[in-house]
Design a protein around this motif. Sequence first.
Motif, PDB file in Angstrom:
ATOM      1  N   LEU A  43      -4.017   0.626   5.959  1.00  0.00           N
ATOM      2  CA  LEU A  43      -4.613  -0.677   6.245  1.00  0.00           C
ATOM      3  C   LEU A  43      -6.040  -0.502   6.775  1.00  0.00           C
ATOM      4  O   LEU A  43      -6.952  -1.236   6.398  1.00  0.00           O
ATOM      5  N   PHE A  44      -6.199   0.485   7.617  1.00  0.00           N
ATOM      6  CA  PHE A  44      -7.528   0.802   8.133  1.00  0.00           C
ATOM      7  C   PHE A  44      -8.485   1.095   6.978  1.00  0.00           C
ATOM      8  O   PHE A  44      -9.623   0.615   6.944  1.00  0.00           O
ATOM      9  N   GLN A  45      -7.994   1.870   6.027  1.00  0.00           N
ATOM     10  CA  GLN A  45      -8.826   2.239   4.870  1.00  0.00           C
ATOM     11  C   GLN A  45      -9.266   0.984   4.101  1.00  0.00           C
ATOM     12  O   GLN A  45     -10.439   0.843   3.740  1.00  0.00           O
ATOM     13  N   VAL A  46      -8.339   0.066   3.899  1.00  0.00           N
ATOM     14  CA  VAL A  46      -8.665  -1.168   3.172  1.00  0.00           C
ATOM     15  C   VAL A  46      -9.713  -1.971   3.936  1.00  0.00           C
ATOM     16  O   VAL A  46     -10.714  -2.420   3.366  1.00  0.00           O
ATOM     17  N   PHE A  47      -9.491  -2.136   5.229  1.00  0.00           N
ATOM     18  CA  PHE A  47     -10.422  -2.923   6.040  1.00  0.00           C
ATOM     19  C   PHE A  47     -11.794  -2.254   6.083  1.00  0.00           C
ATOM     20  O   PHE A  47     -12.826  -2.909   5.904  1.00  0.00           O
ATOM     21  N   LEU A  67       4.153  -7.219  13.552  1.00  0.00           N
ATOM     22  CA  LEU A  67       4.926  -5.997  13.353  1.00  0.00           C
ATOM     23  C   LEU A  67       3.971  -4.822  13.460  1.00  0.00           C
ATOM     24  O   LEU A  67       2.826  -4.913  13.049  1.00  0.00           O
ATOM     25  N   SER A  68       4.461  -3.732  14.015  1.00  0.00           N
ATOM     26  CA  SER A  68       3.609  -2.546  14.031  1.00  0.00           C
ATOM     27  C   SER A  68       3.985  -1.671  12.836  1.00  0.00           C
ATOM     28  O   SER A  68       5.050  -1.816  12.249  1.00  0.00           O
ATOM     29  N   PHE A  69       3.078  -0.783  12.491  1.00  0.00           N
ATOM     30  CA  PHE A  69       3.275   0.014  11.286  1.00  0.00           C
ATOM     31  C   PHE A  69       3.463   1.473  11.644  1.00  0.00           C
ATOM     32  O   PHE A  69       3.182   1.906  12.748  1.00  0.00           O
ATOM     33  N   SER A  70       3.883   2.224  10.649  1.00  0.00           N
ATOM     34  CA  SER A  70       3.894   3.673  10.796  1.00  0.00           C
ATOM     35  C   SER A  70       2.437   4.129  10.871  1.00  0.00           C
ATOM     36  O   SER A  70       1.525   3.396  10.484  1.00  0.00           O
ATOM     37  N   ARG A  71       2.247   5.323  11.323  1.00  0.00           N
ATOM     38  CA  ARG A  71       0.910   5.895  11.366  1.00  0.00           C
ATOM     39  C   ARG A  71       0.260   5.853   9.971  1.00  0.00           C
ATOM     40  O   ARG A  71      -0.896   5.455   9.811  1.00  0.00           O
ATOM     41  N   ALA A  72       1.040   6.250   8.974  1.00  0.00           N
ATOM     42  CA  ALA A  72       0.510   6.276   7.597  1.00  0.00           C
ATOM     43  C   ALA A  72       0.147   4.865   7.136  1.00  0.00           C
ATOM     44  O   ALA A  72      -0.894   4.652   6.504  1.00  0.00           O
ATOM     45  N   LEU A 122       0.839  -1.206   0.000  1.00  0.00           N
ATOM     46  CA  LEU A 122       0.000   0.000   0.000  1.00  0.00           C
ATOM     47  C   LEU A 122       0.873   1.254   0.000  1.00  0.00           C
ATOM     48  O   LEU A 122       0.607   2.206  -0.750  1.00  0.00           O
ATOM     49  N   GLU A 123       1.900   1.236   0.814  1.00  0.00           N
ATOM     50  CA  GLU A 123       2.779   2.413   0.899  1.00  0.00           C
ATOM     51  C   GLU A 123       3.528   2.636  -0.414  1.00  0.00           C
ATOM     52  O   GLU A 123       3.676   3.773  -0.866  1.00  0.00           O
TER      53      GLU A 123
END
Length: 212
Positions: free
Chosen positions: A128-132, A118-123, A88-89
């Motif tokens: 990922l939030f947008q996709v879900f 793994l945790s992600f950057s804020r972006a 996505l990035e």
Amino acid sequence: MLAARIKQANFPIHKDLDTYDFAAMPSLSKPKILELARGDWLEQRANVIFVGQPGTGKTHLATALGLAACRLGQRVRFFTAANLVQRLEEAQKQYQLDRFLNQLDRAQLLVCDELGYLSFSRAGAELLFQVFADRYERKSLLITSNLAFSDWGQVFQGERMTAALLDRLTHRCHIFEMNGESYRFRESMRTRKGKGGKDKAVDKETAKNEDE
Ligand code: ADP
Ligand code: MG
């Protein structure tokens, strides 16, 4: 063509239900998993979440249900969460985000494996939030995670985003908690026992299974 659909899904490994040993996870409802393999949940745009420790068969079941969906003629895409966020990035950087999102949208089932390792950057978390969130009530998601829902805030950074996401995700969702011993660990113990080792059998079964 089935082979093409399976190839496009990009499963990491070929694991099917016939090699899944339900006896090793007695609290997991075999009838429920077999019912999911029949695909009604995809028609209902419902989601599936497997939560549990490493080695409890989450990826195996996610792949098996993905294969079942392919056999039903559905489009499936399989990613690890880390890989999906990376894609996505990258797409965003190259001004290809809409194109990639459209590709994802064409899949009736999106599998997101290993959320929480793994945790992600804020972006990244926002993408990922947008996709879900976009899939809500439109297309199905299958997520596996080692994290309890109460810890998803670590991945999505921010209680509000996490709460909003969980609200959508779990609205119509089959949730399976798989908290037994690692299957790999059990198998290696069994092998050692078989060779005359004195290890105590690992038979602690704490896996729970919840639906709805
Ligand atoms: P997780 O994704 O939960 O970490 P995996 O699905 O990768 O676990 O399982 C680890 C290994 O053990 C895989 O090779 C998988 O096929 C196998 N495995 C796990 N549970 C079972 C089971 N109940 N029956 C057969 N194989 C299993
Ligand atoms: Mg896994």
